[in-house]
Write an enzyme that holds these catalytic residues in place. Structure first.
Site, PDB file in Angstrom:
ATOM      1  N   PHE A 236      31.469  39.004  -6.533  1.00  0.00           N
ATOM      2  CA  PHE A 236      30.874  37.378  -7.625  1.00  0.00           C
ATOM      3  C   PHE A 236      30.395  38.030  -9.451  1.00  0.00           C
ATOM      4  CE2 PHE A 236      29.553  33.620  -9.477  1.00  0.00           C
ATOM      5  CZ  PHE A 236      30.576  32.993  -9.605  1.00  0.00           C
TER       6      PHE A 236
ATOM      7  N   ASP B  58      24.193  44.357 -10.930  1.00  0.00           N
ATOM      8  CA  ASP B  58      24.319  43.183 -11.655  1.00  0.00           C
ATOM      9  C   ASP B  58      23.231  41.999 -10.584  1.00  0.00           C
ATOM     10  OD1 ASP B  58      24.556  40.690 -11.795  1.00  0.00           O
ATOM     11  OD2 ASP B  58      26.952  39.890 -11.758  1.00  0.00           O
TER      12      ASP B  58
ATOM     13  N   LYS C 137      20.455  33.784 -15.292  1.00  0.00           N
ATOM     14  CA  LYS C 137      20.067  33.223 -14.250  1.00  0.00           C
ATOM     15  C   LYS C 137      18.765  32.613 -14.417  1.00  0.00           C
ATOM     16  CE  LYS C 137      23.453  33.122 -10.715  1.00  0.00           C
ATOM     17  NZ  LYS C 137      24.372  32.141 -11.609  1.00  0.00           N
TER      18      LYS C 137
END
Length: 404
Positions: free
Chosen positions: A145, A230, A259
């Site tokens: 994801f 990531d 984030k």
């Protein structure tokens, strides 16, 4: 489910009426938050064990982050990258130093940072490695994801994320996560990068086999391929280290961050790499009006300074042991598996008992917020400011919903 109070019921109905149904939220309407706790519009308190998918690593309204935001709000919030503002260089320098890299390129959302990584590694492949034009390939892992843009969902293996959004962007090769032999077979002279999550979050907090990423690093070195980590969910203290890839003793060529970098206040993302990689970009080739704006940089700098102390990494490591010990004790008592590192866990509930969704609804009824992912799996990611007593409280509530 217990009965929902009238204010909550009305707010949920309004949301259902006026918004596209791209999410299926729990029936909770949050009005306030502080530290590890939130309060809904009917005054009920909940312990937040999702932390905005790790965007709230430092909890709700961290005093230092709020102060940095307030101070910048009184000065200037946006200039665009047509000009340089006085917060920009400080943020980029301190983030680059935290990452041990030469350069930083700030953006806004995690998906933007991933898109940046894709563009930069392709350009590096053509200009530095010498790949033939339009032939660059990036190897990714199944069950990944990385975001929801059309390019990113082109290499998703999740039907919910991918179906009906084609035609898809070419140039990606998908291999099983944790399978070094498959990765070795997938690398060709056209491969410019391997893009992977050090721990797969959306897939259920999947930790790779020991030594996997050391092998990834070696394959990349052998074939002149960039390794891109990531760390949007896994990084910035979540797993007990600044970056989850550190557990593998590996340094990537590029970090992709987001984030928690915005402190739960503003969207902030970035890629960090050495000049030999990020230096391929020239003015006009990539950008963002809001990327690296003064407010984002002011908050992001304070985030970097919090991490530079090491306090939050140590808290995550120490309290993570307590969390995982408590969860492991529930295996065989309603849980069938526990995975993760630090204050991050994926737990599989016995599907004969309930689905992940039902488990999260029952937890919410008991004042703990978590989020299910595929099937009977739940992700737990409390803020790094969580206390030992709060962890124990959540574990008690989890144990309670698992009882027949």
């Amino acid at each position: 489910m217990t009965s929902v109070d009238m204010r909550t019921s009305g707010a949920l109905a309004d949301a259902e009426r006026w918004t596209a149904h791209n999410y299926h939220p729990l029936p909770v309407v949050i009005a306030e938050g502080e530290g590890s706790w939130v309060v809904d519009i009917d005054g009920r308190r909940y312990l937040d064990f999702l932390a905005g998918y790790s965007a709230l690593n430092f909890g709700h309204r961290h005093p230092g982050l709020i102060a940095a935001a307030h101070a910048q709000l009184d000065r200037v919030t946006l200039t665009s990258r047509a000009f340089v503002h006085d917060q920009f260089a400080t943020f980029c320098r301190e983030l680059a130093e935290l990452c041990g890299k030469d350069l930083v390129l700030p953006m806004n959302t995690g998906a933007e940072a991933v898109e940046t990584a894709i563009k930069v590694t392709r350009k590096w492949g053509y200009q530095v490695k010498g790949v033939e034009a339009e032939r660059a390939e990036i190897v990714v892992a199944a069950d990944n994801f990385h975001g929801r843009t059309t390019t990113i969902v082109s290499f998703s293996t999740d039907p919910d994320a991918r179906a009906d959004f084609g035609p898809y962007t070419p140039g990606f090769v998908v291999v099983p996560y944790g399978d070094l032999a498959a990765l070795a077979d997938a690398i060709t002279p056209n491969t410019v990068a391997v893009l992977m999550e050090p721990i797969q979050g959306e897939a259920g907090v999947l930790v790779p086999p020991e030594g996997y990423f050391a092998g990834v690093r070696a394959l990349c070195d052998d074939h002149n391929v960039l390794f891109v980590a990531d760390e949007i969910q896994s990084g910035l203290g979540r797993t007990g280290r600044t970056f989850a890839i550190e557990h593998e003793g590996v340094v990537p060529d590029m970090y992709v961050l987001g984030k928690a970098l915005g402190g739960g206040i503003v969207p902030v993302s970035a890629v960090a790499a050495d000049r030999a990689v990020l230096g391929v970009l020239r003015p006009g080739e990539h950008g963002s009006t809001f990327g690296g704006n003064p407010l984002a940089c002011a908050v992001g700098t304070e985030v970097v300074r919090l991490l530079a102390t090491g306090e939050y990494q140590r808290r995550s490591a120490r309290l993570g042991e307590r969390l995982h010990d408590g969860l492991t004790a529930l295996v065989g008592q309603g849980l069938v598996a526990v995975r993760g590192r630090g204050l991050w866990a994926g737990i599989d509930i016995d599907p004969a008992l309930m689905s992940g969704r039902e488990a999260c609804e029952r937890l919410a009824d008991r004042g703990v917020l978590a989020k299910d992912t595929h099937g009977s799996t739940i992700r737990l990611a409390p803020p790094l400011v969580v206390t030992a007593d709060e962890l124990d409280h959540a574990l008690i509530q989890l144990a309670a919903i698992l009882r027949p």
